[in-house]
Write a protein that holds these residues in place. Structure first.
Motif, short mmCIF file in Angstrom:
data_model
loop_
_atom_site.label_atom_id
_atom_site.label_comp_id
_atom_site.label_asym_id
_atom_site.label_seq_id
_atom_site.Cartn_x
_atom_site.Cartn_y
_atom_site.Cartn_z
N ASP A 257 33.48 21.50 49.99
CA ASP A 257 33.96 21.78 48.67
C ASP A 257 33.88 23.14 48.51
OD1 ASP A 257 33.07 21.77 45.40
OD2 ASP A 257 34.69 20.73 45.95
N PRO A 258 34.67 24.09 47.72
CA PRO A 258 34.74 25.46 47.46
C PRO A 258 33.37 25.86 46.62
CG PRO A 258 36.87 24.70 47.11
CD PRO A 258 36.11 23.33 47.23
N VAL A 259 33.02 24.95 45.58
CA VAL A 259 31.95 25.24 44.51
C VAL A 259 30.64 25.10 45.53
CG1 VAL A 259 30.84 24.70 42.64
CG2 VAL A 259 33.15 24.42 42.69
N ALA A 260 30.53 23.79 46.39
CA ALA A 260 29.38 23.85 47.14
C ALA A 260 29.27 24.81 48.42
CB ALA A 260 29.25 22.42 47.66
N LYS A 261 30.71 25.08 48.82
CA LYS A 261 30.50 26.15 49.91
C LYS A 261 29.96 27.43 49.41
CE LYS A 261 33.11 27.75 53.49
NZ LYS A 261 34.85 27.71 54.17
N SER A 262 30.67 27.97 48.29
CA SER A 262 30.75 29.51 48.08
C SER A 262 29.66 29.59 46.80
CB SER A 262 32.01 30.00 47.59
OG SER A 262 32.96 29.70 48.43
N GLY A 263 29.07 28.51 46.16
CA GLY A 263 28.18 28.76 44.91
C GLY A 263 28.65 29.60 43.76
N MET A 264 28.24 30.55 43.61
CA MET A 264 28.33 31.49 42.41
C MET A 264 29.48 32.64 43.03
SD MET A 264 27.39 30.31 39.69
CE MET A 264 27.60 31.73 38.58
N GLY A 265 29.36 32.68 44.46
CA GLY A 265 30.36 33.74 44.83
C GLY A 265 31.84 33.60 44.49
N LEU A 266 32.32 32.26 44.82
CA LEU A 266 33.74 32.05 44.47
C LEU A 266 33.90 32.44 42.72
CD1 LEU A 266 36.32 30.82 45.30
CD2 LEU A 266 35.68 28.65 44.51
N LEU A 267 32.77 31.88 42.08
CA LEU A 267 33.12 32.26 40.41
C LEU A 267 33.25 33.89 40.27
CD1 LEU A 267 33.44 31.35 37.72
CD2 LEU A 267 30.62 31.50 37.62
N GLY A 268 32.38 34.56 40.95
CA GLY A 268 32.53 36.04 40.83
C GLY A 268 33.70 36.45 41.28
N LEU B 230 38.74 44.74 45.35
CA LEU B 230 39.11 44.30 46.70
C LEU B 230 37.82 44.41 47.73
CD1 LEU B 230 42.65 45.42 47.36
CD2 LEU B 230 42.04 43.04 46.89
N TYR B 231 36.97 45.31 47.69
CA TYR B 231 36.07 45.56 48.75
C TYR B 231 34.79 44.37 48.20
CZ TYR B 231 32.27 47.25 51.16
OH TYR B 231 31.12 47.64 52.25
N ARG B 232 34.62 44.16 46.86
CA ARG B 232 33.61 43.13 46.55
C ARG B 232 33.99 42.05 46.98
NH1 ARG B 232 28.58 44.84 45.95
NH2 ARG B 232 28.16 46.55 44.49
N ILE B 233 35.42 41.68 46.89
CA ILE B 233 35.79 40.29 47.06
C ILE B 233 35.73 40.07 48.38
CG2 ILE B 233 38.18 38.80 47.17
CD1 ILE B 233 38.74 40.37 44.39
N VAL B 234 36.23 40.84 49.45
CA VAL B 234 35.87 40.73 50.86
C VAL B 234 34.42 40.59 51.23
CG1 VAL B 234 36.44 41.78 53.04
CG2 VAL B 234 38.32 42.02 51.29
N GLN B 235 33.62 41.65 50.67
CA GLN B 235 32.27 41.35 50.96
C GLN B 235 31.62 39.88 50.61
OE1 GLN B 235 29.55 43.85 48.53
NE2 GLN B 235 28.61 44.36 50.17
N GLU B 236 32.07 39.48 49.48
CA GLU B 236 31.72 38.17 48.89
C GLU B 236 32.15 37.25 50.20
OE1 GLU B 236 29.02 35.80 47.28
OE2 GLU B 236 29.28 37.87 46.53
#
Length: 461
Positions: free
Chosen positions: A408-419, A365-371
């Motif tokens: 778009d989530p992918v363009a906005k978050s990049g690899m962060g959303l995938l992580g 949860l900490y890593r998710i919030v951080q990203e």
């Protein structure tokens, strides 16, 4: 995906059975009407033969007694025993004129046939058609015996007989449909279990299995379903195990990189600051013109150390297990509020007791919030970011909302959303990301507390 109309299988099959049954009734009715018409015309032919024979006998008797008084033709004797309602007897001479005609009246039917049936019946069967037989005496044709029935009478009789068939159809068809529907509902009852199983599979409940069925077709579906569920469960377990190992390896690499940066790069920056300070002291005595360059070097080294400190904080967060999730997240939000210098406002709210939360879920949860905060502040350029963490009896819900650009989530978050997705998937949770209609975005994460029974990510490697 196209929106196609849905039809209940039982209703569709019942309607088909009803249509086939109605077609069979229609064929039977048509056969009955054709047979009845042929029988009616055969009866008229028989009556015409009787009338012709009677007239031949009358003419033979007249010639035998040589009676000057001739009452030929006389249809009264034969009409006494062949007449029926609507029947007409006639004698037509060789000239084509009707010399005598005798018709019986027909009472008005109590239930007259509909006009549509009357027109349909008359167009197919010609109920007013005559039956004629020649009257021949000593080889000479005297005329024809003509027999006919009023069309209205024959049509009414046909409607009376067809009405009985329609009554039988009106009673039998709904009863047949009800029985067929009940039989189909009983036979297709296992399809409800199959649908329920598919819905549970779609909800990620891969432990679902179907029981045995009596029908061979449904048993084949059951075998395929159970095999698919087992394969998906195995594949998901392997994927989750691999994800945990990859995340654990990623965290270990981050810790290693943080140690290297702290030990090597941090010490080098500290040495540069010390050398700049020493050089400034020397320049103050021997060459005052170099004081500005020494101060610039010191400021640059100080800025690099501040940047390094923030990078180290993101690479190696505080020990969540020791500080607790609430304190760690509050510190994370406070750090972002301090670094944003008023450009972005972060707020967080907790609901629940997080002291007993396992370290596995706390770290994820900490890593998710951080990203998520990084994405909102740097990529979405949000001015307000609100976080809400709720802990229930069986799950933990995380909601993050911002007013940044709705891209778009992918363009906005990049690899962060995938992580984030990988971390949530490793805990058998669900993640959703959507853009708000009026701007901004919403991130929702739900993690079941059953994920706490799984080994920590650090031990999974």
């Amino acid at each position: 995906m196209w929106n196609r109309p849905r039809f209940d299988l039982k209703v569709r099959l019942t309607l088909r059975v009803a249509a086939i049954s109605a077609a069979c009734f229609a064929v039977i009715s048509a056969y009955f009407l054709i047979t009845a018409d042929r029988a009616a015309h055969a009866r008229l032919d028989d009556i015409a033969a009787i009338v012709a024979k009677t007239l031949e006998l009358q003419q033979g008797k007249i010639q035998w007694v040589a009676s000057p008084r001739s009452d030929f033709p006389n249809l009264d004797p034969v009409s006494a025993y062949v007449m029926t309602p609507g029947l007409c007897l006639a004698f037509r001479g060789t000239s084509g004129d009707i010399l005598q005609r005798f018709c019986s009246g027909a009472p008005a039917p109590a239930n007259p046939p509909p006009q549509a049936f009357t027109a349909f019946y008359r167009s197919l069967f010609d109920p007013g058609r005559e039956a004629a037989r020649p009257v021949i005496v000593r080889g000479a044709k005297l005329g024809d015996a003509v027999v006919s029935v009023e069309p209205a009478v024959q049509t009414a009789e046909a409607w009376h007989e067809a009405g009985r068939l329609m009554l039988a159809l009106a009673i039998a068809l709904p009863l047949l449909c009800a029985l067929v529907y009940a039989a189909l509902a009983r036979a297709l009852r296992p399809t409800r279990m199959i649908r329920t199983g598919l819905e549970r599979i779609a909800a990620n409940d891969l432990t679902t299995r179907l029981p045995p069925f009596d029908l061979a077709e449904l048993s084949a579906i059951r075998d395929g379903f159970n095999h698919l569920a087992e394969s998906l469960e195995t594949a998901l377990a392997e994927r989750s195990e691999l994800t945990r190992k990859l995340i654990a390896l990623q965290d270990e690499e981050r810790r290693h990189l943080a140690r290297e940066l702290h030990d090597e790069f941090g010490q080098s920056l500290a040495a540069i600051r010390a050398l700049a300070s020493s050089a400034r002291q020397t320049a103050a005595q021997d060459c005052p013109s170099l004081l500005g360059e020494c101060d610039g070097i010191a400021r640059t080294a100080t800025g690099m150390m501040e940047t390094l400190r923030g990078t180290l904080f993101r690479l190696r967060p505080p020990d969540v297990e020791e500080l607790g999730l609430v304190a760690s997240l509050e510190g994370l939000v406070a750090g972002w509020n301090g670094r944003s210098r008023g450009e972005t406002r972060f707020s967080i709210r907790f609901d629940g007791a997080f002291e007993t939360l396992p370290a596995t879920i706390s770290a994820s949860l900490y890593r998710i919030v951080q990203e998520a905060l990084t994405n909102a502040a740097k990529h979405a350029v949000a001015t307000r970011v609100s976080l809400e963490l709720t802990m229930g009896a069986s799950e933990i819900a995380l909601a993050i909302d911002d007013d940044g650009r709705a891209t778009d989530p992918v363009a906005k978050s990049g690899m962060g959303l995938l992580g984030m997705r990988e971390r949530v998937a490793a805990l058998r949770g669900q993640l959703s990301f959507e853009a708000k209609p009026n701007g901004g975005s919403a991130l929702r994460v739900v993690i079941p507390l059953a994920a706490a029974d799984r080994p920590p990510l650090e031990h999974a490697a």
